[in-house]
Design an enzyme around this catalytic site. Structure first.
Site, mmCIF file in Angstrom:
data_model
loop_
_atom_site.group_PDB
_atom_site.id
_atom_site.type_symbol
_atom_site.label_atom_id
_atom_site.label_comp_id
_atom_site.label_asym_id
_atom_site.label_seq_id
_atom_site.Cartn_x
_atom_site.Cartn_y
_atom_site.Cartn_z
ATOM 1 N N GLY A 1 0.730 -0.913 0.154
ATOM 2 C CA GLY A 1 -0.256 -0.246 -0.083
ATOM 3 C C GLY A 1 0.306 1.057 0.427
ATOM 4 C CD GLN B 1 3.360 5.787 2.817
ATOM 5 O OE1 GLN B 1 2.016 5.504 2.649
ATOM 6 N NE2 GLN B 1 4.385 5.326 2.996
ATOM 7 C CB CYS C 1 4.968 2.495 7.552
ATOM 8 S SG CYS C 1 4.326 3.869 6.473
ATOM 9 C CG LEU C 2 6.358 1.268 1.672
ATOM 10 C CD1 LEU C 2 5.627 1.072 0.195
ATOM 11 C CD2 LEU C 2 7.060 0.028 1.021
ATOM 12 C CG HIS D 1 -1.409 1.630 6.577
ATOM 13 N ND1 HIS D 1 0.181 0.619 7.803
ATOM 14 C CD2 HIS D 1 -0.235 2.487 6.288
ATOM 15 C CE1 HIS D 1 1.496 1.564 7.878
ATOM 16 N NE2 HIS D 1 1.349 2.399 6.877
ATOM 17 C CD GLU D 2 -1.394 2.548 2.309
ATOM 18 O OE1 GLU D 2 -0.505 3.767 2.531
ATOM 19 O OE2 GLU D 2 -0.784 1.743 3.277
ATOM 20 C CG HIS E 1 -0.315 6.791 5.748
ATOM 21 N ND1 HIS E 1 1.121 7.195 6.020
ATOM 22 C CD2 HIS E 1 0.243 5.620 5.050
ATOM 23 C CE1 HIS E 1 1.997 6.339 5.569
ATOM 24 N NE2 HIS E 1 2.016 5.173 5.974
HETATM 25 NI NI NI Z 1 2.453 3.440 5.933
#
Ligand code: NI
Length: 170
Positions: free
Chosen positions: A46, A51, A94-95, A136-137, A140
């Site tokens: 995701g 991000q 998380c990226l 989660h996304e 963000h």
């Molecule tokens: Ni994330």
């Protein structure tokens, strides 16, 4: 189309509240394509617009397992319209916070409304990993990271490691 650099925490860009998309045009569609490309290359399941330092309410995800056909979702202005009473605890990463993990409680099932890249209204039911990923996304888009759900001790430990990582990369 190009892969975009992923913003690493801590960064003010990751704490902002993103703005709804008013007009779905080629610029929005290109951004969603670049987000998918960036997510697959990472690799991740995701990614949200902040991000890649974009302040619009856009998320992408694909929770297909290896060997399964790709199942990409591109969501514009996603909104959770129903949540199950039951929650589940699962490990998340998380990226923007590479190599760090923590257990987060999420609604087991949700229903999400969003606009697709053609501007059509869609609704999808999600459970398991897909449900947690969307939650989660969407977090963000409101400046919330998974580490915000951890104890201050664990969060600060991860943030110290991230600051060190960013110093090394600078
Ligand atoms: Ni994330």
């Amino acid at each position: 189309m190009a892969k975009r650099p992923i913003v690493l925490a801590p960064d003010p860009v990751l704490k902002q509240t993103c703005q709804p998309v008013e007009t779905i045009d080629d610029d929005v569609r290109l951004c969603l394509e670049e987000m998918l490309e960036t997510m697959y290359a990472a690799p991740g399941i995701g990614l949200s617009a902040p991000q890649i330092a974009d302040g619009r309410r856009l998320i992408v995800c694909d929770v297909a397992r290896e060997g399964e056909p790709a199942a990409p979702y591109q969501m514009i202005n996603p909104e959770i319209v129903w949540r199950s009473d039951e929650k589940v605890l699962a490990e998340e990463g998380c990226l923007s916070i590479p190599d760090q993990y923590g257990e987060v409680s999420r609604f087991r099932e949700i229903r999400v409304e969003y606009l697709d890249p053609d501007g059509a209204k869609q609704e999808v039911a999600a459970d398991g990993l897909f449900s947690a990923c969307i939650q989660h996304e969407i977090d963000h888009l409101d400046g919330v990271l998974f580490i915000d759900y951890l104890t201050p001790l664990k969060r600060n430990m991860i943030l110290r490691k991230m600051k060190k990582l960013k110093r090394q990369q600078a």
